[in-house]
Write an enzyme that holds these catalytic residues in place. Structure first.
Site, short mmCIF file in Angstrom:
data_model
loop_
_atom_site.label_atom_id
_atom_site.label_comp_id
_atom_site.label_asym_id
_atom_site.label_seq_id
_atom_site.Cartn_x
_atom_site.Cartn_y
_atom_site.Cartn_z
N LYS A 1 0.84 -1.21 0.00
CA LYS A 1 0.00 0.00 0.00
C LYS A 1 0.87 1.26 0.00
CE LYS A 1 -3.61 -2.52 2.48
NZ LYS A 1 -4.36 -2.78 3.73
N GLN B 1 -3.99 -1.33 10.20
CA GLN B 1 -3.91 -2.65 9.57
C GLN B 1 -4.17 -3.71 10.63
OE1 GLN B 1 -3.37 -3.20 6.26
NE2 GLN B 1 -3.39 -5.41 6.43
N ASP C 1 -10.23 3.27 5.72
CA ASP C 1 -10.53 1.84 5.52
C ASP C 1 -11.96 1.51 5.95
OD1 ASP C 1 -9.37 -0.23 4.23
OD2 ASP C 1 -8.49 -1.15 6.00
N1 GUN Z 1 -6.08 -6.94 7.38
C1 GUN Z 1 -6.31 -7.74 6.33
N2 GUN Z 1 -6.95 -7.09 5.35
C2 GUN Z 1 -7.14 -5.83 5.80
C3 GUN Z 1 -7.76 -4.69 5.24
O1 GUN Z 1 -8.27 -4.68 4.12
N3 GUN Z 1 -7.76 -3.58 6.02
C4 GUN Z 1 -7.20 -3.54 7.26
N4 GUN Z 1 -7.26 -2.39 7.93
N5 GUN Z 1 -6.63 -4.59 7.81
C5 GUN Z 1 -6.59 -5.73 7.08
#
Ligand code: GUN
Length: 291
Positions: A63, A107, A130
């Site tokens: 990312k 995350q 998110d």
């Molecule tokens: N952990 C695994 N996939 C994701 C995601 O799409 N967003 C977040 N914040 N954590 C994750």
């Protein structure tokens, strides 16, 4: 866009690759970033990640790298075994206050000692890139505009890109996580699909699969959806990722090779929803600047 393959009278599935769709999303993101940069605004997001979680670090690096390519800055905060919930809360409060930071991404998973729900509740909803706060989920449930989970958004982008219609369709969502299953079910319902939500306690999952015109699966169980489980001509959207010992690369929830000649469309893993997810996160960062 028609990538249907025909050989010896056998109709093989249309493979729904994510890359062209991700490129389309990113083209729009780039145009927006250029405008912000011209006005002296550098898009910037903060990431909180568990340092010792290998998979999380891989995803976050992907990312951050994509953001860098686009001219988006990032600030990383590493969480480890000694970090407390209070430490993370104070970091989030500080990110909330900073005018130069437009988005905050936590995350998941975080280490066990951290109260994840408490952390997520502290994110300023206008920076919730998110879509994991109850505020964002509430807006999604009510059909309002907002910041929603990138993976669920990515699936909707993919459906639109390949012109897959949802109105009145019998769709099955397998998995009820806050990151994918719940938000995606709400998005599908918002498009007037007839949504069935399944999870690990659902009885007779095979029957639900056989009945569905489109199946979305996000459970992380390697290749458990087999040809015998789905009706001919069904569309399969695989959002599952697993690592299988002795095999290189990621594996989806769908036994891709077994279903290929049986279903009408299927997403590959990797190379399906994954690349669009990163693009949608970038789109959310840009959107958060305007909120
Ligand atoms: N952990 C695994 N996939 C994701 C995601 O799409 N967003 C977040 N914040 N954590 C994750």
């Amino acid at each position: 866009m028609d990538n249907t393959k025909k050989s010896e009278g056998i109709n093989t599935s249309k493979i729904l690759y994510g890359k062209p769709c991700a490129e389309k999303v990113l083209l729009d993101v780039k145009k927006n970033i250029e405008k912000f940069l011209l006005n002296g605004v550098v898009p910037h997001f903060a990431v909180l990640v568990a340092k010792d979680d290998y998979a999380s670090m891989v995803y976050v690096n992907m990312k951050v790298q994509k953001a860098k390519e686009l001219g988006i800055s990032s600030t990383l905060y590493y969480v480890d075994q000694n970090t407390t919930t209070e430490d993370v809360v104070s970091e989030i409060v500080s990110f909330n206050q900073r005018k130069d930071i437009h988005g905050i991404l936590v995350q998941l998973p975080l280490p066990k000692q951290i109260d994840k729900d408490c952390i997520l509740s502290k994110i300023d909803p206008s920076k919730d890139i998110d879509g994991l706060t109850s505020f964002s989920m509430g807006r999604l449930a009510m059909g309002l505009n907002g910041l929603f989970p990138a993976t669920a958004e990515a699936v909707m982008e993919l459906l639109d890109f390949y012109q897959i219609k949802l109105l009145g369709k019998r769709v099955l969502m397998i998995g009820m996580s806050n990151i994918v299953g719940k938000p995606l079910s709400l998005m599908l319902l918002g498009r007037k699909a007839t949504v069935t939500c399944a999870h690990k306690d659902t009885k007779d999952l095979k029957r639900h699969c056989m009945d569905a015109e489109i199946i979305f699966t996000a459970v992380g169980k390697p290749e458990y959806i087999q040809k015998e489980w789905v009706s001919e001509g069904c569309i399969l959207i695989d959002i599952g990722y697993s690592r299988v010992e002795g095999r290189s690369g990621d594996v989806g929830d769908v036994d891709y090779n077994s279903v290929l000649d049986h279903v009408s469309m299927v997403t590959p893993v990797p190379g399906g929803v994954g690349p669009i997810t990163v693009a949608c996160l970038m789109k959310n960062i840009v959107k958060a600047i305007r909120i």
